[in-house]
Design a protein around this motif. Structure first.
Motif, PDB file in Angstrom:
ATOM      1  N   SER A 215      -4.117  -1.876  -3.446  1.00  0.00           N
ATOM      2  CA  SER A 215      -2.826  -1.421  -3.979  1.00  0.00           C
ATOM      3  C   SER A 215      -2.720  -1.720  -5.466  1.00  0.00           C
ATOM      4  O   SER A 215      -2.207  -0.911  -6.247  1.00  0.00           O
ATOM      5  CB  SER A 215      -1.679  -2.099  -3.224  1.00  0.00           C
ATOM      6  N   PHE A 216      -3.225  -2.891  -5.871  1.00  0.00           N
ATOM      7  CA  PHE A 216      -3.195  -3.264  -7.284  1.00  0.00           C
ATOM      8  C   PHE A 216      -4.031  -2.307  -8.117  1.00  0.00           C
ATOM      9  O   PHE A 216      -3.605  -1.843  -9.183  1.00  0.00           O
ATOM     10  CB  PHE A 216      -3.703  -4.697  -7.457  1.00  0.00           C
TER      11      PHE A 216
ATOM     12  N   SER B 146      -3.171   6.263   3.696  1.00  0.00           N
ATOM     13  CA  SER B 146      -3.987   7.070   2.789  1.00  0.00           C
ATOM     14  C   SER B 146      -3.219   7.770   1.689  1.00  0.00           C
ATOM     15  O   SER B 146      -3.813   8.298   0.766  1.00  0.00           O
ATOM     16  CB  SER B 146      -4.763   8.128   3.595  1.00  0.00           C
ATOM     17  N   GLY B 147      -1.908   7.827   1.776  1.00  0.00           N
ATOM     18  CA  GLY B 147      -1.150   8.482   0.733  1.00  0.00           C
ATOM     19  C   GLY B 147      -1.321   9.982   0.770  1.00  0.00           C
ATOM     20  O   GLY B 147      -1.605  10.586   1.789  1.00  0.00           O
TER      21      GLY B 147
ATOM     22  N   TYR C 191       3.629   5.493  -5.887  1.00  0.00           N
ATOM     23  CA  TYR C 191       3.530   5.384  -7.346  1.00  0.00           C
ATOM     24  C   TYR C 191       2.449   6.320  -7.884  1.00  0.00           C
ATOM     25  O   TYR C 191       2.658   7.025  -8.874  1.00  0.00           O
ATOM     26  CB  TYR C 191       3.230   3.945  -7.738  1.00  0.00           C
ATOM     27  N   THR C 192       1.298   6.341  -7.232  1.00  0.00           N
ATOM     28  CA  THR C 192       0.213   7.209  -7.704  1.00  0.00           C
ATOM     29  C   THR C 192       0.598   8.676  -7.604  1.00  0.00           C
ATOM     30  O   THR C 192       0.183   9.505  -8.428  1.00  0.00           O
ATOM     31  CB  THR C 192      -1.080   6.968  -6.906  1.00  0.00           C
TER      32      THR C 192
ATOM     33  N   ASN D 145       0.820  -1.200   0.000  1.00  0.00           N
ATOM     34  CA  ASN D 145       0.000   0.000   0.000  1.00  0.00           C
ATOM     35  C   ASN D 145       0.861   1.259   0.000  1.00  0.00           C
ATOM     36  O   ASN D 145       0.573   2.239  -0.705  1.00  0.00           O
ATOM     37  CB  ASN D 145      -0.917  -0.009   1.222  1.00  0.00           C
ATOM     38  N   TYR D 146       1.938   1.238   0.764  1.00  0.00           N
ATOM     39  CA  TYR D 146       2.832   2.388   0.855  1.00  0.00           C
ATOM     40  C   TYR D 146       3.474   2.697  -0.503  1.00  0.00           C
ATOM     41  O   TYR D 146       3.483   3.841  -0.955  1.00  0.00           O
ATOM     42  CB  TYR D 146       3.911   2.121   1.900  1.00  0.00           C
TER      43      TYR D 146
END
Length: 213
Positions: A104-105, A132-133, A41-42, A35-36
């Motif tokens: 995450s995918f 949560s990013g 990446y996003t 997730n991290y």
């Protein structure tokens, strides 16, 4: 308190539970790392905002208290429910682990920018950044999916089911009113999360039996 201690004492004597616990913790930690990195990446592959049938017709509201304090409260409540009945821990951790892995995918497949006029939610600590990013982790809504997953796990307990369903609706509404997610992020969370629950039920039958026992 003595009853809780006795539960731990009984389970600690079972080698099978120890294995279930170790594997659940390992999967949970691994999912958090996925997730991290998906969040990172996003953040570096952000796209452009698009129009939304629902968001285009509602104003933006301040919902940071619901998203942050409310999210931490739900997480703490789930931790409490698990720690006071340790037989719940393996299935809860593994289900949440699958949840984070699947999300995450999906995150790395979609590169949309947050909706126009989205409420500003500064990530003020490491835990918020880990889960949560930076606000670019849109599909699907974790704040909607997580309490709904808990509602499915605790479905046989009427009171807990109601609490988690209400929490799901509150977070879903906040996500839309704050323009923090596109409507598809919110509504798809219900369907994807139900699929995650079914996957966890199939993969972790022994853990689910222990959870329900």
């Amino acid at each position: 308190m003595q009853n809780i201690f006795n539960q731990y004492k009984i389970l600690a004597a079972q080698k099978s539970f120890f294995l279930q616990l170790i594997t659940s913790v390992a999967l949970f930690v691994l999912s958090l790392s996925f997730n991290y990195y998906a969040n990172n990446y996003t953040a570096t592959h952000i796209g452009t905002p698009i129009s939304d049938l629902i968001l285009d017709h509602i104003p933006t509201f301040k919902v940071d208290d619901i998203f942050y304090e409310g999210g931490l409260l739900i997480a703490a409540f789930v931790a409490f429910l698990s720690l006071t009945k340790p037989r719940r821990i393996p299935f809860v951790l593994k289900s949440v682990g699958v949840f984070f892995c699947v999300r995450s995918f999906f995150l790395i497949l979609t590169h949309l920018s947050p909706p126009l006029h989205a409420a500003t939610l500064p990530t003020s600590n490491f835990l918020e950044r880990l889960v949560s990013g930076s606000g670019d982790d849109l599909f699907f809504s974790g704040h909607t999916g997580f309490p709904f997953l808990m509602a499915l796990l605790f479905w046989q307990n009427k009171n807990l089911k109601i609490i988690f369903v209400v929490a799901t609706l509150i977070f879903a509404g906040a996500a839309l009113l704050g323009h923090l997610h596109y409507s598809i992020d919110v509504f798809s969370a219900f369907f994807i999360t139900y699929g995650i629950y079914q996957i966890s039920s199939i993969l972790f039958k022994t853990d689910k039996q222990l959870f329900l026992g």
